[in-house]
Design a protein around this motif. Structure first.
Motif, PDB file in Angstrom:
ATOM      1  N   UNK A   1       0.836  -1.157   0.000  1.00  0.00           N
ATOM      2  CA  UNK A   1       0.000   0.000   0.000  1.00  0.00           C
ATOM      3  C   UNK A   1       0.900   1.247   0.000  1.00  0.00           C
ATOM      4  N   UNK A   2       0.725   2.166  -0.929  1.00  0.00           N
ATOM      5  CA  UNK A   2       1.550   3.373  -0.965  1.00  0.00           C
ATOM      6  C   UNK A   2       1.121   4.367   0.112  1.00  0.00           C
ATOM      7  N   UNK A   3       2.012   5.295   0.394  1.00  0.00           N
ATOM      8  CA  UNK A   3       1.709   6.350   1.351  1.00  0.00           C
ATOM      9  C   UNK A   3       0.629   7.256   0.780  1.00  0.00           C
ATOM     10  N   UNK A   4      -0.341   7.656   1.601  1.00  0.00           N
ATOM     11  CA  UNK A   4      -1.389   8.569   1.176  1.00  0.00           C
ATOM     12  C   UNK A   4      -1.543   9.674   2.211  1.00  0.00           C
ATOM     13  N   UNK A   5      -2.144  10.797   1.787  1.00  0.00           N
ATOM     14  CA  UNK A   5      -2.417  11.889   2.718  1.00  0.00           C
ATOM     15  C   UNK A   5      -3.899  11.916   3.026  1.00  0.00           C
ATOM     16  N   UNK A   6      -4.223  12.150   4.296  1.00  0.00           N
ATOM     17  CA  UNK A   6      -5.592  12.151   4.777  1.00  0.00           C
ATOM     18  C   UNK A   6      -5.851  13.477   5.480  1.00  0.00           C
ATOM     19  N   UNK A   7      -6.977  14.117   5.174  1.00  0.00           N
ATOM     20  CA  UNK A   7      -7.362  15.354   5.856  1.00  0.00           C
ATOM     21  C   UNK A   7      -8.018  14.976   7.182  1.00  0.00           C
ATOM     22  N   UNK A   8      -7.482  15.470   8.303  1.00  0.00           N
ATOM     23  CA  UNK A   8      -8.028  15.153   9.616  1.00  0.00           C
ATOM     24  C   UNK A   8      -8.945  16.240  10.156  1.00  0.00           C
ATOM     25  N   UNK A   9      -9.022  17.390   9.475  1.00  0.00           N
ATOM     26  CA  UNK A   9      -9.889  18.477   9.927  1.00  0.00           C
ATOM     27  C   UNK A   9      -9.092  19.683  10.369  1.00  0.00           C
ATOM     28  N   UNK A  10      -9.661  20.445  11.303  1.00  0.00           N
ATOM     29  CA  UNK A  10      -9.003  21.656  11.787  1.00  0.00           C
ATOM     30  C   UNK A  10      -8.981  21.671  13.308  1.00  0.00           C
ATOM     31  N   UNK A  11      -8.113  22.521  13.842  1.00  0.00           N
ATOM     32  CA  UNK A  11      -8.027  22.737  15.282  1.00  0.00           C
ATOM     33  C   UNK A  11      -7.915  24.245  15.507  1.00  0.00           C
ATOM     34  N   UNK A  12      -8.591  24.735  16.543  1.00  0.00           N
ATOM     35  CA  UNK A  12      -8.503  26.139  16.925  1.00  0.00           C
ATOM     36  C   UNK A  12      -7.529  26.280  18.084  1.00  0.00           C
ATOM     37  N   UNK A  13      -6.719  27.358  18.042  1.00  0.00           N
ATOM     38  CA  UNK A  13      -5.679  27.559  19.046  1.00  0.00           C
ATOM     39  C   UNK A  13      -5.740  29.002  19.552  1.00  0.00           C
ATOM     40  N   UNK A  14      -6.789  29.349  20.330  1.00  0.00           N
ATOM     41  CA  UNK A  14      -6.939  30.747  20.754  1.00  0.00           C
ATOM     42  C   UNK A  14      -5.794  31.281  21.611  1.00  0.00           C
ATOM     43  N   UNK A  15      -5.043  30.410  22.287  1.00  0.00           N
ATOM     44  CA  UNK A  15      -3.916  30.889  23.095  1.00  0.00           C
ATOM     45  C   UNK A  15      -2.687  31.188  22.246  1.00  0.00           C
ATOM     46  N   UNK A  16      -2.670  30.710  20.998  1.00  0.00           N
ATOM     47  CA  UNK A  16      -1.503  30.895  20.135  1.00  0.00           C
ATOM     48  C   UNK A  16      -0.422  29.852  20.348  1.00  0.00           C
ATOM     49  N   UNK A  17      -0.713  28.801  21.144  1.00  0.00           N
ATOM     50  CA  UNK A  17       0.253  27.731  21.382  1.00  0.00           C
ATOM     51  C   UNK A  17      -0.420  26.391  21.083  1.00  0.00           C
ATOM     52  N   UNK A  18       0.108  25.700  20.071  1.00  0.00           N
ATOM     53  CA  UNK A  18      -0.405  24.400  19.665  1.00  0.00           C
ATOM     54  C   UNK A  18       0.405  23.300  20.339  1.00  0.00           C
ATOM     55  N   UNK A  19      -0.284  22.281  20.868  1.00  0.00           N
ATOM     56  CA  UNK A  19       0.373  21.167  21.563  1.00  0.00           C
ATOM     57  C   UNK A  19       0.005  19.858  20.883  1.00  0.00           C
ATOM     58  N   UNK A  20       0.993  19.012  20.692  1.00  0.00           N
ATOM     59  CA  UNK A  20       0.796  17.620  20.315  1.00  0.00           C
ATOM     60  C   UNK A  20       1.317  16.823  21.499  1.00  0.00           C
ATOM     61  N   UNK A  21       0.454  16.039  22.122  1.00  0.00           N
ATOM     62  CA  UNK A  21       0.873  15.335  23.320  1.00  0.00           C
ATOM     63  C   UNK A  21       0.289  13.946  23.439  1.00  0.00           C
ATOM     64  N   UNK A  22       0.806  13.220  24.405  1.00  0.00           N
ATOM     65  CA  UNK A  22       0.347  11.865  24.684  1.00  0.00           C
ATOM     66  C   UNK A  22      -0.946  11.945  25.495  1.00  0.00           C
ATOM     67  N   UNK A  23      -2.030  11.378  24.958  1.00  0.00           N
ATOM     68  CA  UNK A  23      -3.343  11.494  25.591  1.00  0.00           C
ATOM     69  C   UNK A  23      -3.402  10.839  26.958  1.00  0.00           C
ATOM     70  N   UNK A  24      -2.745   9.714  27.127  1.00  0.00           N
ATOM     71  CA  UNK A  24      -2.833   8.985  28.385  1.00  0.00           C
ATOM     72  C   UNK A  24      -2.245   9.714  29.573  1.00  0.00           C
ATOM     73  N   UNK A  25      -1.388  10.711  29.324  1.00  0.00           N
ATOM     74  CA  UNK A  25      -0.704  11.395  30.421  1.00  0.00           C
ATOM     75  C   UNK A  25      -1.027  12.885  30.468  1.00  0.00           C
ATOM     76  N   UNK A  26      -1.935  13.350  29.632  1.00  0.00           N
ATOM     77  CA  UNK A  26      -2.196  14.785  29.508  1.00  0.00           C
ATOM     78  C   UNK A  26      -2.671  15.415  30.824  1.00  0.00           C
ATOM     79  N   UNK A  27      -3.385  14.666  31.657  1.00  0.00           N
ATOM     80  CA  UNK A  27      -3.894  15.211  32.909  1.00  0.00           C
ATOM     81  C   UNK A  27      -2.864  15.253  34.034  1.00  0.00           C
ATOM     82  N   UNK A  28      -1.690  14.666  33.846  1.00  0.00           N
ATOM     83  CA  UNK A  28      -0.698  14.568  34.916  1.00  0.00           C
ATOM     84  C   UNK A  28       0.256  15.753  35.002  1.00  0.00           C
ATOM     85  N   UNK A  29       0.285  16.614  33.974  1.00  0.00           N
ATOM     86  CA  UNK A  29       1.233  17.722  33.982  1.00  0.00           C
ATOM     87  C   UNK A  29       1.096  18.563  35.251  1.00  0.00           C
ATOM     88  N   UNK A  30      -0.123  18.899  35.628  1.00  0.00           N
ATOM     89  CA  UNK A  30      -0.351  19.757  36.792  1.00  0.00           C
ATOM     90  C   UNK A  30       0.145  19.093  38.074  1.00  0.00           C
TER      91      UNK A  30
END
Length: 142
Positions: free
Chosen positions: A1-30
């Protein structure tokens, strides 16, 4: 199967800082000190980078706060079952390149391990909010 591109949608970032993070640990930062949004804002102010403490990991970058940001991914066959899996993410940050910048040079932000719970893409401040449903602030990639 060749590589393909998929549109995942959009995200809003009102703070001006975009984060990509691990979902399982997102609540532990605090619990480990500063909230994710404060750490992400510090890293994004210097152009972006990798955040890590204990098992929590994320990448943060500055992004346009005034418009939805398009998110797409390339897929490639899984080495285990050959089903399509996300290989790379591409996010339009809504920012202009500096005139003197070499656009062919990649800007490494760090390596993130794949979280079995998925990955989140969202606004740094939104990911800190208590009681905010994930679907309102971020996309979960599984």
């Amino acid at each position: 199967m060749p590589e393909t591109f998929v549109d995942l949608g959009t995200v809003n970032v009102p703070s001006g800082v975009l984060v990509l993070g691990m979902a399982g640990w997102i609540d532990y930062w605090r619990e480990l000190g500063q909230p994710l949004s404060e750490r992400a804002r510090t890293v994004a102010s210097s152009g972006g980078g990798h955040l890590r403490e204990w098992l929590c990991e994320a990448a943060a970058v500055p992004a346009a706060a005034d418009r939805p940001l398009r998110v797409s991914a390339s897929t490639s066959p899984s080495p285990f079952d050959e089903e399509p899996t996300i290989a790379t993410l591409e996010i339009s940050l809504g920012r202009k390149w500096p005139e003197a910048a070499d656009r062919s040079v990649r800007i490494p932000l760090g390596d993130l391990p794949v979280d079995r719970c998925g990955m989140v893409i969202g606004d740094a401040a939104g990911l800190d909010a208590d009681g905010v449903p994930w679907s309102g602030v971020a996309g979960i990639l599984e």
